[in-house]
Design an enzyme around this catalytic site. Structure first.
Site, mmCIF file in Angstrom:
data_model
loop_
_atom_site.group_PDB
_atom_site.id
_atom_site.type_symbol
_atom_site.label_atom_id
_atom_site.label_comp_id
_atom_site.label_asym_id
_atom_site.label_seq_id
_atom_site.Cartn_x
_atom_site.Cartn_y
_atom_site.Cartn_z
ATOM 1 N N ASN A 88 0.851 -0.940 0.035
ATOM 2 C CA ASN A 88 -0.079 0.357 0.142
ATOM 3 C C ASN A 88 1.263 0.975 0.023
ATOM 4 O OD1 ASN A 88 1.048 0.633 2.996
ATOM 5 N ND2 ASN A 88 0.253 -1.297 2.952
ATOM 6 N N ASP B 252 -4.052 -6.567 5.462
ATOM 7 C CA ASP B 252 -5.164 -7.675 6.304
ATOM 8 C C ASP B 252 -5.489 -8.618 5.333
ATOM 9 O OD1 ASP B 252 -6.615 -5.635 7.670
ATOM 10 O OD2 ASP B 252 -7.456 -4.801 6.273
ATOM 11 N N PRO C 287 -2.211 -12.545 10.694
ATOM 12 C CA PRO C 287 -2.623 -11.448 11.963
ATOM 13 C C PRO C 287 -2.702 -10.368 11.964
ATOM 14 C CG PRO C 287 -0.529 -12.322 11.360
ATOM 15 C CD PRO C 287 -1.163 -12.506 10.373
HETATM 16 O O1 PMT Z 1 3.361 6.006 6.078
HETATM 17 P P1 PMT Z 1 2.493 7.111 6.267
HETATM 18 O O2 PMT Z 1 2.596 8.167 4.641
HETATM 19 O O3 PMT Z 1 2.726 8.670 7.161
HETATM 20 O O4 PMT Z 1 0.891 7.574 6.552
HETATM 21 C C1 PMT Z 1 0.033 7.442 7.795
HETATM 22 C C2 PMT Z 1 -1.204 6.681 7.816
HETATM 23 C C3 PMT Z 1 -1.846 6.479 6.997
HETATM 24 C C4 PMT Z 1 -0.523 5.203 7.284
HETATM 25 C C5 PMT Z 1 -1.532 6.411 8.722
HETATM 26 O O5 PMT Z 1 -1.252 7.132 10.217
HETATM 27 C C6 PMT Z 1 -2.136 4.853 9.785
HETATM 28 O O6 PMT Z 1 -3.991 5.713 9.511
HETATM 29 N N1 PMT Z 1 -2.032 3.958 9.667
HETATM 30 C C7 PMT Z 1 -2.988 2.743 9.586
HETATM 31 C C8 PMT Z 1 -3.324 2.426 8.174
HETATM 32 C C9 PMT Z 1 -4.060 1.773 8.592
HETATM 33 O O7 PMT Z 1 -3.799 0.447 7.799
HETATM 34 O O8 PMT Z 1 -5.438 1.589 9.429
HETATM 35 P P2 PMT Z 1 -6.274 -0.588 10.055
HETATM 36 O O9 PMT Z 1 -7.685 0.582 9.575
HETATM 37 O O10 PMT Z 1 -6.149 -1.566 8.630
HETATM 38 O O11 PMT Z 1 -5.763 -1.081 10.634
HETATM 39 C C10 PMT Z 1 -6.104 -0.735 12.287
HETATM 40 C C11 PMT Z 1 -5.066 -1.077 13.030
HETATM 41 O O12 PMT Z 1 -4.793 -2.259 13.061
HETATM 42 C C12 PMT Z 1 -3.537 -0.132 12.288
HETATM 43 O O13 PMT Z 1 -3.090 0.350 14.171
HETATM 44 C C13 PMT Z 1 -2.813 -1.062 12.022
HETATM 45 O O14 PMT Z 1 -1.523 -0.976 12.733
HETATM 46 C C14 PMT Z 1 -3.382 -2.500 12.477
HETATM 47 N N2 PMT Z 1 -3.389 -3.247 12.349
HETATM 48 C C15 PMT Z 1 -4.053 -3.864 10.710
HETATM 49 C C16 PMT Z 1 -4.094 -5.295 10.730
HETATM 50 C C17 PMT Z 1 -3.270 -5.524 10.907
HETATM 51 N N3 PMT Z 1 -3.259 -7.222 10.313
HETATM 52 N N4 PMT Z 1 -2.295 -6.152 12.291
HETATM 53 C C18 PMT Z 1 -2.356 -4.523 12.467
HETATM 54 O O15 PMT Z 1 -1.895 -4.538 14.120
#
Ligand code: PMT
Length: 401
Positions: free
Chosen positions: A210, A279, A306
């Site tokens: 991504n 994911d 995971p």
């Molecule tokens: O890296 P930059 O270009 O500065 O941009 C910053 C950002 C937009 C990447 C960052 O600020 C951000 O929003 N990060 C989370 C992005 C995300 O994909 O979020 P999510 O909604 O998919 O996941 C939610 C949370 O679960 C996040 O804390 C993520 O790290 C965590 N997660 C998700 C999937 C997974 N398999 N394991 C996780 O720990």
């Protein structure tokens, strides 16, 4: 001596005899690790030459707002964004008046309007000018805008008079600049932060990933380090240099990130998941490059990775666990659902539908959400935002659950 390592200081020099001390100030700031760029007003150039500051700072000095060559090298908006702190020393009575009025009629005043970095002034003027009601009113207006005043000191002045209005000495100004960053709010604490994207290999040449640049996570790591924490940054592939005084662990895939996080998280006080973790990953890695066949379609079977942060939040001795939620719609609602589903202490909701914010940008705007509140922060540079987030999370760490 407190440090300015990695800090970017924009030093504005305005017209006054104390401008000669600003040359020494550049040296003091650099000794503490800061990178310094100097902007001089026309009046300042009556007292000192740009060449002196160029030699001391190691960078060309910026003087004109409407100079196409200078704008092409580092434009005024870029300079305004670059700064972690704008320090104006000396700040003359005239410049203070122009700042109070919100004028943007030269490079330095325009930068002060454009920057989101904290602004600090070291006034230097004759004691009568300092006591003048007009200067007092201007300073009151600047204080109301949270502009920081450093000094002035008292004593004999270049004009032969004695009283308040002397610019503080360079060493004292460098110390005051460093104090803006040294909060100590996380002194003695261990912090683990994830950053960047993950790459999920399909075959030896292809992967799923991504647009995360890692900038947000790296900015948080620097802010936590400045606040006194011992920081481990677990980063997916990025083009960013390793932040100083941070333990950087580079990983590629979500599974590697998972393993490193579960290795380090049990011993930390605060865990922040800023990484954009994939994911899903391909069910099977093809050890040979997939060849283009005659079929019009190719189906890739994916399996779930995971959930790293949910696993950290599920540890027996769990750290204070903070996630990010990158959302393009229903920001607060979706973020709150993740806060609950993943059993987090707080979540930072990141609106990725706004141009110039979120993924791969220098600025960001978020909502810091926990069970009790939702606090909008920004838009501002990721580094400034990171400092504010770290200050708030450090306070939450000290509060009873
Ligand atoms: O890296 P930059 O270009 O500065 O941009 C910053 C950002 C937009 C990447 C960052 O600020 C951000 O929003 N990060 C989370 C992005 C995300 O994909 O979020 P999510 O909604 O998919 O996941 C939610 C949370 O679960 C996040 O804390 C993520 O790290 C965590 N997660 C998700 C999937 C997974 N398999 N394991 C996780 O720990």
């Amino acid at each position: 001596m407190s440090s300015l390592t990695n800090k970017q200081i924009l030093l504005g020099v305005t017209g006054g005899i104390a401008a000669y001390k600003s040359a020494e100030l550049v040296r003091r700031l650099r000794e503490r690790g800061a990178s310094v760029r100097v902007v001089m007003t026309a009046a300042a150039r009556e007292f000192m030459t740009p060449l002196t500051f160029q030699a001391l700072s190691g960078h060309p000095v910026h003087t004109d707002l409407l100079d196409p060559a200078a704008e092409a090298a580092m434009g005024h908006i870029e300079l305004a964004r670059w700064a972690d702190l704008v320090l104006i020393a000396p700040a003359s009575a005239n410049f203070i008046a122009r700042l109070a009025e919100g004028r943007g009629d030269d490079l330095l005043s325009t930068l002060c309007l454009a920057t989101r970095a904290p602004l600090a002034l070291a006034p230097a003027m004759n004691q009568g000018m300092w006591d003048n009601a007009a200067t007092r009113e201007n300073l009151d207006r600047l204080r109301q805008r949270q502009i920081l005043l450093l000094g002035p000191g008292e004593g004999s002045q270049a004009c032969g008079e004695t009283g308040p209005g002397r610019m503080l000495e360079p060493a004292a100004l460098a110390e005051a600049a460093a104090a803006q960053f040294e909060t100590g709010a996380l002194a003695g604490r261990r912090v683990v932060i994830t950053a960047g994207p993950t790459r999920e290999a399909i075959d030896p040449v292809r992967y799923l990933s991504n647009h995360s640049s890692g900038k947000m996570g790296y900015a948080l790591a620097r802010a936590a380090m400045e606040a006194g924490a011992s920081v481990t940054l677990i980063s997916g592939p990025t083009a960013l240099p390793a932040p100083e005084r941070v333990n950087l662990i580079r990983v590629t895939s979500a599974e590697e990130m998972y393993r490193e996080c579960l290795e380090h998280a049990p011993r930390c006080d605060l865990f922040i998941g800023a990484a954009a973790v994939a994911d899903y990953r391909p069910r099977a890695y093809q050890s040979q490059k997939i060849k283009k066949g005659s079929d019009e379609q190719l189906t890739l079977e994916l399996v779930k990775n995971p959930d790293i942060i949910a696993a950290v939040a599920g540890l027996d001795a769990r750290p204070f666990t903070v996630g990010f939620a990158a959302e393009s719609e229903q920001l607060e609602d979706y973020a709150r659902r993740k806060l609950i589903q993943k059993n987090l202490n707080a979540i930072i909701a990141n609106d990725i539908s706004r141009e110039g914010l979120g993924f791969n940008s220098d600025d960001n705007a978020v909502i810091l959400i926990d069970a009790r509140s939702a606090i909008p922060l920004g838009p501002q540079s990721k580094q400034q935002l990171a400092r504010e987030l770290i200050a708030r999370l450090a306070r939450s760490l000290h509060e009873p659950a």
